[in-house]
Motif scaffolding. Structure first.
Motif, short mmCIF file in Angstrom:
data_model
loop_
_atom_site.label_atom_id
_atom_site.label_comp_id
_atom_site.label_asym_id
_atom_site.label_seq_id
_atom_site.Cartn_x
_atom_site.Cartn_y
_atom_site.Cartn_z
N THR A 182 0.85 -1.19 0.00
CA THR A 182 0.00 0.00 0.00
C THR A 182 0.89 1.23 0.00
O THR A 182 1.67 1.45 0.92
CB THR A 182 -0.92 0.02 1.23
OG1 THR A 182 -1.72 -1.16 1.23
CG2 THR A 182 -1.81 1.25 1.21
N PRO A 183 0.79 2.06 -1.02
CA PRO A 183 1.71 3.21 -1.10
C PRO A 183 1.32 4.30 -0.11
O PRO A 183 0.19 4.41 0.35
CB PRO A 183 1.55 3.67 -2.54
CG PRO A 183 0.15 3.28 -2.89
CD PRO A 183 -0.14 2.00 -2.16
N GLU A 184 2.29 5.12 0.17
CA GLU A 184 2.05 6.33 0.95
C GLU A 184 1.64 7.43 -0.01
O GLU A 184 2.39 7.78 -0.92
CB GLU A 184 3.32 6.72 1.70
CG GLU A 184 3.20 8.03 2.46
CD GLU A 184 4.52 8.48 3.05
OE1 GLU A 184 4.61 9.65 3.50
OE2 GLU A 184 5.47 7.68 3.05
N ILE A 185 0.46 7.97 0.19
CA ILE A 185 -0.11 8.96 -0.73
C ILE A 185 0.09 10.34 -0.15
O ILE A 185 -0.31 10.63 0.98
CB ILE A 185 -1.60 8.67 -0.99
CG1 ILE A 185 -1.77 7.28 -1.61
CG2 ILE A 185 -2.19 9.74 -1.91
CD1 ILE A 185 -3.21 6.91 -1.89
N GLN A 186 0.68 11.21 -0.93
CA GLN A 186 0.94 12.59 -0.54
C GLN A 186 0.16 13.52 -1.45
O GLN A 186 0.33 13.49 -2.67
CB GLN A 186 2.44 12.90 -0.63
CG GLN A 186 2.80 14.34 -0.29
CD GLN A 186 4.27 14.64 -0.50
OE1 GLN A 186 5.03 13.79 -0.97
NE2 GLN A 186 4.68 15.85 -0.17
N TRP A 187 -0.70 14.32 -0.86
CA TRP A 187 -1.49 15.28 -1.63
C TRP A 187 -0.61 16.45 -2.01
O TRP A 187 0.07 17.04 -1.19
CB TRP A 187 -2.68 15.75 -0.81
CG TRP A 187 -3.60 16.69 -1.54
CD1 TRP A 187 -4.69 16.36 -2.29
CD2 TRP A 187 -3.51 18.12 -1.58
NE1 TRP A 187 -5.29 17.49 -2.79
CE2 TRP A 187 -4.60 18.59 -2.37
CE3 TRP A 187 -2.64 19.05 -1.03
CZ2 TRP A 187 -4.80 19.94 -2.62
CZ3 TRP A 187 -2.86 20.40 -1.28
CH2 TRP A 187 -3.93 20.84 -2.07
N LEU A 188 -0.64 16.82 -3.29
CA LEU A 188 0.17 17.93 -3.78
C LEU A 188 -0.66 19.18 -4.07
O LEU A 188 -0.33 20.27 -3.63
CB LEU A 188 0.94 17.52 -5.03
CG LEU A 188 1.98 16.41 -4.85
CD1 LEU A 188 2.69 16.13 -6.17
CD2 LEU A 188 2.99 16.76 -3.78
N MET A 189 -1.73 19.02 -4.83
CA MET A 189 -2.55 20.18 -5.18
C MET A 189 -3.91 19.68 -5.68
O MET A 189 -4.07 18.52 -6.05
CB MET A 189 -1.88 21.04 -6.26
CG MET A 189 -1.57 20.28 -7.54
SD MET A 189 -0.81 21.31 -8.81
CE MET A 189 -2.12 22.46 -9.16
N GLY A 190 -4.87 20.57 -5.63
CA GLY A 190 -6.20 20.26 -6.12
C GLY A 190 -6.60 21.15 -7.27
O GLY A 190 -5.80 21.91 -7.82
N ASN A 191 -7.88 21.04 -7.66
CA ASN A 191 -8.43 21.88 -8.72
C ASN A 191 -7.74 21.63 -10.06
O ASN A 191 -7.52 22.54 -10.85
CB ASN A 191 -8.34 23.36 -8.33
CG ASN A 191 -9.25 24.24 -9.16
OD1 ASN A 191 -10.34 23.83 -9.54
ND2 ASN A 191 -8.82 25.45 -9.45
N VAL A 192 -7.37 20.36 -10.31
CA VAL A 192 -6.68 20.00 -11.56
C VAL A 192 -7.69 19.36 -12.50
O VAL A 192 -8.44 18.45 -12.11
CB VAL A 192 -5.52 19.03 -11.28
CG1 VAL A 192 -4.83 18.66 -12.59
CG2 VAL A 192 -4.53 19.67 -10.32
N GLN A 193 -7.69 19.80 -13.73
CA GLN A 193 -8.59 19.23 -14.74
C GLN A 193 -7.92 18.10 -15.49
O GLN A 193 -8.49 17.01 -15.61
CB GLN A 193 -9.05 20.32 -15.71
CG GLN A 193 -10.03 19.83 -16.77
CD GLN A 193 -10.55 20.96 -17.63
OE1 GLN A 193 -10.30 22.13 -17.33
NE2 GLN A 193 -11.27 20.64 -18.68
N THR A 194 -6.72 18.32 -16.01
CA THR A 194 -6.00 17.27 -16.74
C THR A 194 -4.53 17.32 -16.35
O THR A 194 -4.00 18.38 -15.99
CB THR A 194 -6.13 17.45 -18.27
OG1 THR A 194 -5.63 18.74 -18.64
CG2 THR A 194 -7.57 17.29 -18.71
N LEU A 195 -3.88 16.16 -16.46
CA LEU A 195 -2.45 16.03 -16.19
C LEU A 195 -1.83 15.23 -17.33
O LEU A 195 -2.31 14.14 -17.66
CB LEU A 195 -2.21 15.32 -14.85
CG LEU A 195 -0.77 14.97 -14.50
CD1 LEU A 195 0.06 16.23 -14.30
CD2 LEU A 195 -0.72 14.10 -13.25
#
Length: 262
Positions: A182-195
């Motif tokens: 199970t990976p460690e999940i780190q939130w970076l930023m929100g409000n993203v439409q496409t990557l």
């Protein structure tokens, strides 16, 4: 009525004349025959009008300064997570080549990087970037080294009412595990439409890359393109995507006896 001459007070018929003071000013306060001159109604109206105009101008400048301050503060607050996310991604990509110039591990981009090795589902419906990097911090409390697997993807936000997706950084440090970790999940930023990730092979940009199959070397550069969700005031057509290019520097070693690349 006879005139009475007095060096200090000169009184004439029907009027009282006040001598000048030592400074050349009229001492009308001590002259009972004359009252001091006051402002007229027109002068008062002009003074009030001028004060009103000045106050309106000051109020307009102050209101503009407050709006500019609020807009600047909002822009800085929105830019902080974006700059932080881009800095972390640049640091990870530049460390894909470990100490000594060797590749830290596989490098997968596009359809090849679906996070299967890390147990991720890719909720955004698009592939991300999966690679090994030497940016892990070594600590006496954990038995891991400085090599870690990093996977970037978009995930649905915890609050379903929020617009866009969340850009997360998933980390796996137990590289020798025989089972899915199970990976460690780190939130970076929100409000993203496409990557979107693109890899440069020296001649063109490619949206797929896999060093475990046909691509034996790292790409020369990786382009990161992030499209944010436009606000109602900005409009969808006016918001340009965020884009940065990270060059990857690797060392090619040759056999000194044959001159061939091992």
């Amino acid at each position: 009525m006879a005139e009475i001459r007095n060096p200090k007070l000169l009184v004439t018929r029907g009027a009282v004349a006040c001598p000048p003071s030592a400074f050349g000013l009229r001492r009308s306060d001590f002259c009972p025959g004359r009252s001091p001159r006051a402002f007229t109604l027109i002068e008062m109206l002009l003074a009030v009008a001028i004060c009103a105009i000045v106050l309106v101008a000051i109020n307009g400048v102050f209101a503009t300064a407050v709006r500019l301050r609020d807009k600047t503060s909002e822009t800085i607050e929105d830019a902080l997570p974006v700059n932080r996310a881009l800095d972390i991604m640049r640091r990870d990509l530049k460390a894909t080549v470990g100490p000594g110039g060797f590749l830290a591990g596989d490098f997968k981009c596009g359809a090849q990087a679906m996070g299967a090795t890390m147990g991720l589902s890719g909720e955004a419906g698009s592939a991300g970037l999966d690679f090994f990097t030497s940016t892990a911090a070594i600590s006496d409390r954990v038995p891991w080294g400085d090599i870690q697997e990093v996977f970037y993807e978009l995930k649905a936000p915890a609050d379903r009412n929020e617009a866009g997706m969340d850009l997360v950084r998933c980390i796996n440090r137990n590289l020798l595990a025989t089972t899915t970790q199970t990976p460690e999940i780190q939130w970076l930023m929100g409000n993203v439409q496409t990557l979107q990730f693109d890899c440069y092979d020296g001649t063109q940009w490619r949206n797929t890359w896999d060093t475990s199959t046909g691509d034996t070397n790292l790409p020369m550069a990786v382009r990161i393109r992030i499209q944010l969700v436009a606000k109602q005031a900005e409009g969808a057509g006016n918001l340009q995507p965020l884009e940065t290019v990270v060059p990857l520097v690797s060392q090619t070693r040759t056999d000194p006896t044959t001159g061939a690349t091992p």
